[in-house]
Every structure is written in C-alpha cells, then in structure tokens.
Write a protein that holds these residues in place. Structure first.
Motif, mmCIF file in Angstrom:
data_model
loop_
_atom_site.group_PDB
_atom_site.id
_atom_site.type_symbol
_atom_site.label_atom_id
_atom_site.label_comp_id
_atom_site.label_asym_id
_atom_site.label_seq_id
_atom_site.Cartn_x
_atom_site.Cartn_y
_atom_site.Cartn_z
ATOM 1 N N MET A 92 0.825 -1.211 0.000
ATOM 2 C CA MET A 92 0.000 0.000 0.000
ATOM 3 C C MET A 92 0.860 1.262 0.000
ATOM 4 O O MET A 92 0.551 2.231 -0.684
ATOM 5 C CB MET A 92 -0.967 -0.018 1.182
ATOM 6 C CG MET A 92 -2.035 -1.088 1.036
ATOM 7 S SD MET A 92 -3.147 -1.159 2.431
ATOM 8 C CE MET A 92 -4.484 -0.161 1.806
ATOM 9 N N LEU A 93 1.957 1.244 0.744
ATOM 10 C CA LEU A 93 2.841 2.419 0.774
ATOM 11 C C LEU A 93 3.520 2.649 -0.571
ATOM 12 O O LEU A 93 3.724 3.790 -0.981
ATOM 13 C CB LEU A 93 3.896 2.268 1.872
ATOM 14 C CG LEU A 93 3.407 2.455 3.303
ATOM 15 C CD1 LEU A 93 4.525 2.137 4.288
ATOM 16 C CD2 LEU A 93 2.888 3.861 3.530
ATOM 17 N N TRP A 122 -8.792 4.180 10.386
ATOM 18 C CA TRP A 122 -9.136 2.761 10.417
ATOM 19 C C TRP A 122 -7.856 1.936 10.519
ATOM 20 O O TRP A 122 -6.756 2.419 10.257
ATOM 21 C CB TRP A 122 -9.928 2.349 9.181
ATOM 22 C CG TRP A 122 -9.289 2.746 7.886
ATOM 23 C CD1 TRP A 122 -9.567 3.867 7.147
ATOM 24 C CD2 TRP A 122 -8.240 2.058 7.184
ATOM 25 N NE1 TRP A 122 -8.769 3.913 6.033
ATOM 26 C CE2 TRP A 122 -7.939 2.820 6.024
ATOM 27 C CE3 TRP A 122 -7.515 0.905 7.392
ATOM 28 C CZ2 TRP A 122 -6.958 2.439 5.112
ATOM 29 C CZ3 TRP A 122 -6.544 0.525 6.484
ATOM 30 C CH2 TRP A 122 -6.280 1.290 5.356
ATOM 31 N N SER A 123 -8.032 0.673 10.896
ATOM 32 C CA SER A 123 -6.947 -0.304 10.851
ATOM 33 C C SER A 123 -7.521 -1.593 10.269
ATOM 34 O O SER A 123 -8.704 -1.888 10.459
ATOM 35 C CB SER A 123 -6.352 -0.556 12.237
ATOM 36 O OG SER A 123 -7.311 -1.107 13.096
ATOM 37 N N THR A 147 -3.288 5.850 9.437
ATOM 38 C CA THR A 147 -2.348 6.919 9.783
ATOM 39 C C THR A 147 -1.007 6.726 9.083
ATOM 40 O O THR A 147 -0.341 7.698 8.759
ATOM 41 C CB THR A 147 -2.139 7.001 11.310
ATOM 42 O OG1 THR A 147 -1.687 5.740 11.782
ATOM 43 C CG2 THR A 147 -3.420 7.390 12.012
ATOM 44 N N ALA A 148 -0.612 5.492 8.825
ATOM 45 C CA ALA A 148 0.640 5.230 8.105
ATOM 46 C C ALA A 148 0.535 5.672 6.651
ATOM 47 O O ALA A 148 1.513 6.108 6.052
ATOM 48 C CB ALA A 148 1.002 3.754 8.171
#
Length: 96
Positions: free
Chosen positions: A24-25, A78-79, A91-92
């Motif tokens: 995702m990053l 969310w997580s 947040t990441a």
C-alpha cells in the motif's frame, strides 16, 4: 463424558508479515479489489460503492490475497488486519 469445552488454538493476532503495508505504501497495483474482493488480475470486476470510489471507506479485502480482513473503523481513521499479510493503519498511509 467430560463437560469441559474443547479449547481450539487461537490464530496469532499479529502476523509477522508486513507485506500489505509495503504494497500500500509503494502504491503497487492490487491483485484483488480491496473493497469488493474481486480478482482484478483475472479480469473480474466488482461494483464499488460511491464512498469507496471517493476514498472514504476502509478496505475490507486484502489486495494481495483477497481474504476478508478484520477492520476497525475509528473516529480518526481505520486499521485492517490480513491473517497472512499483516496489518495496516490509515495513519501510516497519510504520512506518505
């Protein structure tokens, strides 16, 4: 006959993998649609909700394997946790 309930082994809460976070990053193209679970690599298409198209919803399926994830929606984000590919927190993704 015993009345004690059978204890099943619990799956680990946090897998050792962080493949999902890395994918995702890095912005890797997903193999599976994170909102519908459709197998994009095989040509399947899924109807996303307007909120998902606008980026307002948390992903519900792992984009690497298509498994349903454990998702917690909070007031600040969310997580999501895939049992195979690890967890990701919104947040990441905001820090990129």
């Amino acid at each position: 006959m015993s009345t004690t309930p059978r204890q099943w082994p619990r799956p680990p809460r946090r897998p050792d993998s962080n493949e999902l976070l890395h994918a995702m990053l890095l912005g890797d193209a997903p193999d599976f649609d994170p909102f519908t679970g459709a197998h994009l690599a095989a040509g399947e298409e899924g109807d996303q909700s307007p909120g998902a198209r606008a980026g307002l919803e948390a992903p519900r399926y792992c984009q690497l394997c298509g498994r349903r994830m454990v998702v917690q929606v909070r007031p600040d984000g969310w997580s999501a946790l895939c049992s195979r590919h690890g967890d990701v927190d919104s947040t990441a993704l905001e820090r990129r």
